[in-house]
Design an enzyme around this catalytic site. Structure first.
Site, PDB file in Angstrom:
ATOM      1  N   CYS A   1       0.834  -1.195   0.000  1.00 50.34           N
ATOM      2  CA  CYS A   1       0.000   0.000   0.000  1.00 50.34           C
ATOM      3  C   CYS A   1       0.876   1.255   0.000  1.00 50.34           C
ATOM      4  CB  CYS A   1      -0.982  -0.024   1.171  1.00 50.34           C
ATOM      5  SG  CYS A   1      -2.329   1.180   0.981  1.00 50.34           S
TER       6      CYS A   1
ATOM      7  N   GLU B   1      -2.474  -8.863   3.127  1.00 52.68           N
ATOM      8  CA  GLU B   1      -2.899  -9.375   4.432  1.00 52.68           C
ATOM      9  C   GLU B   1      -4.419  -9.301   4.618  1.00 52.68           C
ATOM     10  OE1 GLU B   1      -2.455  -4.985   5.220  1.00 52.68           O
ATOM     11  OE2 GLU B   1      -1.548  -6.488   3.908  1.00 52.68           O
TER      12      GLU B   1
ATOM     13  N   HIS C   1      -3.758  -4.689  -0.317  1.00 53.04           N
ATOM     14  CA  HIS C   1      -3.297  -5.274   0.947  1.00 53.04           C
ATOM     15  C   HIS C   1      -3.341  -6.797   0.871  1.00 53.04           C
ATOM     16  CE1 HIS C   1      -3.192  -1.655   3.573  1.00 53.04           C
ATOM     17  NE2 HIS C   1      -4.073  -1.197   2.701  1.00 53.04           N
TER      18      HIS C   1
END
Length: 206
Positions: free
Chosen positions: A79, A190, A188
Site C-alpha cells: 500500500c 494481508e 493489501h
C-alpha cells in the site's frame, strides 16, 4: 529473517499474522539495526505520504532500506509502502519519496466514472487485478484474481516495464510493481484472503 518495518504507521500485526498463517516467522521492529540485518524486508504503510516519509527519516530507516534494496535482498512494499518507493507524491503538496523507482504518486480525480456512475474516492474494497508480468509474488496466480484495496492515490512509474499488475477504477492504474528484487502492491495482501496469503507465501519462499 523476514523483518517488517515499524515506523509508527501501518497495520503491522495483520501482516505478521499473514506470514505466520503460511508458515513463516516475521519480526516487527522499530530498530534500524535489525532492519539492516533482514534477509527479506517488508515495508507496509497507511496514512499520509509526507508523514510516513518524516517517520522513516526520523527513525533512521531510510539508509537501511536503501542498502537492503541495493544488496539484492527481497523487498516487499504494501500500500503506502509501494508509494514511498517512488520519486515524489502530490499528496498535500509535493513531497520527496525514497526515489527507488522513478515516477510519481497522484490522486484519483473526484469525478471518475464507471458506466455513468460517479466512483467514490478512496477506492475501497475488492477489485480484480490484471497480471501483466509474473512477478515472483504472483507465482501460481492468474489475472482476474480479486484483492482488497484502500487508497486515494496511485503510482505512475516513468518506466511502464516495472508494472506487474493493473486494476481498473474509472481508469487503469498500477496495482503492483516488480523490478529485480523489489516487489510492491497497492492492495493489501494481508486483507486479501486466499490470494493475499499466496502472495505472502511466495515472498517467504524466495
Amino acid at each position: 529473517m523476514i523483518v517488517i518495518v515499524d515506523y509508527g504507521m501501518g497495520n503491522l500485526r495483520s501482516v505478521q499474522k499473514g506470514f505466520e498463517k503460511v508458515g513463516f516467522d516475521a519480526r516487527v521492529t522499530d530498530d534500524p539495526a535489525v532492519v539492516a540485518q533482514a534477509d527479506k524486508l517488508v515495508l507496509p504503510g497507511v496514512g499520509a505520504f509526507r508523514d510516513c516519509m518524516d517517520q522513516l527519516q526520523r527513525g533512521g530507516f531510510v539508509e537501511p532500506i536503501l542498502r537492503h534494496v541495493e544488496s539484492g535482498r527481497p523487498f516487499l512494499g504494501i500500500c503506502l509502502g509501494l508509494q514511498l518507493l517512488f520519486t515524489e507524491s502530490e499528496e498535500f503538496g509535493h513531497h520527496k519519496g525514497l526515489d527507488i523507482i522513478p515516477g510519481r504518486v497522484v490522486r484519483f480525480p473526484g469525478d471518475i466514472h464507471n458506466q455513468g456512475q460517479v466512483l467514490k474516492v478512496p477506492h475501497m474494497g475488492w477489485n480484480q487485478i490484471d497480471i501483466r508480468r509474473t512477478s515472483p509474488i504472483f507465482t501460481g496466480l492468474k489475472s482476474g484474481e480479486s484483492v482488497y484495496f484502500v487508497h486515494s492515490y496511485y503510482v505512475v512509474p516513468e518506466d511502464e516495464s516495472v508494472v506487474a499488475a493493473t486494476a481498473d477504477y474509472g481508469r487503469t492504474f498500477c496495482a503492483a510493481i516488480w523490478r529485480d528484487n523489489v516487489m510492491a502492491t497497492q492492495f493489501h495482501p494481508e486483507k486479501s484472503q486466499r490470494v493475499g496469503l499466496k502472495i505472502l507465501k511466495n515472498f517467504g519462499d524466495l
